[in-house]
Design a protein around this motif. Structure first.
Motif, short mmCIF file in Angstrom:
data_model
loop_
_atom_site.label_atom_id
_atom_site.label_comp_id
_atom_site.label_asym_id
_atom_site.label_seq_id
_atom_site.Cartn_x
_atom_site.Cartn_y
_atom_site.Cartn_z
N ALA A 265 0.81 -1.21 -0.17
CA ALA A 265 0.09 0.13 -0.10
C ALA A 265 0.95 1.38 -0.16
N SER A 266 0.31 2.42 0.11
CA SER A 266 0.83 3.76 0.01
C SER A 266 1.60 3.79 1.20
N ALA A 267 2.75 4.68 1.31
CA ALA A 267 3.44 4.81 2.45
C ALA A 267 2.48 5.48 3.77
N GLU A 268 1.55 6.10 3.48
CA GLU A 268 0.58 6.32 4.45
C GLU A 268 -0.01 5.14 5.07
N ALA A 269 -0.62 4.60 4.38
CA ALA A 269 -1.06 3.19 4.96
C ALA A 269 -0.20 2.51 5.73
N GLN A 270 1.08 2.29 5.37
CA GLN A 270 2.26 1.70 6.07
C GLN A 270 2.42 2.26 7.33
N VAL A 271 2.12 3.57 7.19
CA VAL A 271 2.66 4.59 8.54
C VAL A 271 1.46 3.98 9.78
N ALA A 272 0.16 3.96 9.17
CA ALA A 272 -0.83 3.52 10.09
C ALA A 272 -0.82 2.05 10.62
#
Length: 416
Positions: free
Chosen positions: A209-216
């Protein structure tokens, strides 16, 4: 400053049902707001992490946990130049699919649903936001952007192996992706509900997934590692001296003792555990900056197709966290008091599921409306599963009591 690999709200890949976007809110902000206003999000108030809701007012619920995850995720996203609104939307929605009674409830429901494709809370979250929330005139679900749906489906990493390219590195741990479940060559390793939706709306489940989803996803790890230590202390399953022997935690207690000698127990504990939080957050930011600089993705599409995550703990801290998790597993998740509750809630879910499967006319009226579309036993089982998964701890106990005469008070004598 926004990074080139951040998700751009001006370049969203759309919603399944086209609708005019807001003049005042970005698409990702609308996603976040719809999640917050959903019925499933409100129900998280009465769904628990480890303990059953009535056991104490100060233990984390799925709602407080989701808010904590979103706070951590915003911090990391901001430090890495990512889109905070998308990060927050995925963080707030990541637990929507959990059934009552934490992982004990999910394990039981998954076993009961094994003949019908099983149960997976990540897949159920996608089902909730694409189908089960029914408040809007023009569509079922919340009609979230493709990017938010992608983040919910695969924030922990690819759900299926890369097409023709062998295994990829998962977000957590260091081994190849492990298929979740499959007896069906068509759906591959997909949970049933996710395969069903993905057949109609391709979320590219073979990529990260996007880096944003990985951060979540890593913010979820950070939040529960910290608050499970706190809740375990509050439940007196272990004490401060015991966790002071753990990596990371011991150094934080030692620093507090050096800076504030003689501090009272409550403040000492809080000061130490907030430092644990800080160590984990700082490690993710430092390691992820290095990974992003090394990979140098020029777009979010390149992040998805790298074949490896860009948001990670360092190897050293990951090793420390595995020791902390092993301690929590032995002393908290499988503590005699918690095991006793697991057996009891197993009985609740194991009673409710066959009851509604054999007597679907006992479902509430709004659920009985879908019985006409339940063409076979599998479809009926999925309907019953959706209903039970949406229950709060409290409501599930009430329904169980109405069937058996055993009330919530009979579940509260475990000493926690």
């Amino acid at each position: 400053m926004t990074a080139p690999y951040a998700s751009d709200p001006a370049q969203v890949r759309g919603r399944r049902v086209a609708e005019e976007e807001s003049a005042f809110r970005s698409p990702f902000q609308r996603d976040r707001d719809r999640i917050i206003h959903s019925s499933a999000f409100r129900r998280l108030k009465h769904k628990t992490q480890v303990f059953v809701a009535h056991e104490g007012d100060y233990f984390r619920t799925r709602l407080t946990h989701s808010i904590e995850v979103a706070q951590v995720a915003r911090t990391i996203a901001g430090a890495l130049g990512l889109n905070g609104e998308l990060t927050e939307a995925v963080a707030l929605a990541h637990d929507l699919g959990h059934p009552p009674f934490a992982h004990a409830g999910e394990d039981t429901l998954d076993a009961l649903m094994a003949p019908y494709g099983g149960f997976d809370h990540n897949a159920q979250a996608v089902r909730i936001v694409t189908s089960l929330e029914r408040h809007y005139a023009e569509f079922d679900g919340l009609n979230l952007t493709w990017e938010t749906l992608e983040g919910l489906a695969k924030h922990n990493g690819p759900v299926t192996p890369l097409r023709g390219d062998g295994p990829v590195t998962p977000l957590r741990g260091h081994g190849p992706v492990t298929p979740l479940r499959s007896d069906d060559p068509v759906t591959g390793s997909l949970p049933y509900t996710l395969a069903d939706y993905n057949a109609r709306h391709d979320l590219e489940l073979h990529t990260h997934a996007s880096a944003e989803a990985q951060v979540a996803a890593l913010s979820d790890d950070i939040a529960y590692n910290n608050h499970d230590l706190h809740d375990g202390l509050r439940a007196r399953l272990f004490d401060d001296d015991e966790i002071a022997g753990l990596p990371i935690v011991g150094d934080c207690y030692a620093e507090v003792d050096r800076l504030y000698p003689g501090l009272d127990r409550k403040r000492r504990r809080h000061e130490a555990l907030r430092r644990v939080f800080g160590v984990m957050v700082g490690d993710v930011i430092t390691r992820s900056r290095y990974l992003l600089e090394d990979a140098a993705p020029a777009s979010v599409a390149e992040v998805r197709h790298l074949g490896r995550p860009v948001i990670r703990f360092s190897d050293a801290l990951w090793g420390d966290l595995k020791q902390i998790r092993a301690f929590l597993f032995a002393r908290m998740y499988r503590a005699p008091e918690v095991n006793d509750m697991r057996l009891r809630v197993h009985g609740v879910v194991s009673t409710l599921f066959p009851h509604y499967l054999n007597a679907p006319d006992h479902l509430p009226e709004e659920w009985r409306r879908d019985l006409a579309q339940a063409a076979d036993e599998t479809a009926l089982a999925r309907l019953v599963s959706d209903y039970i998964a949406g229950m709060t701890d409290r409501f599930a106990l009430q329904e169980y009591a109405s069937l058996t005469g055993e009330g919530a008070r009979d579940f509260s004598d475990n000493g926690v």
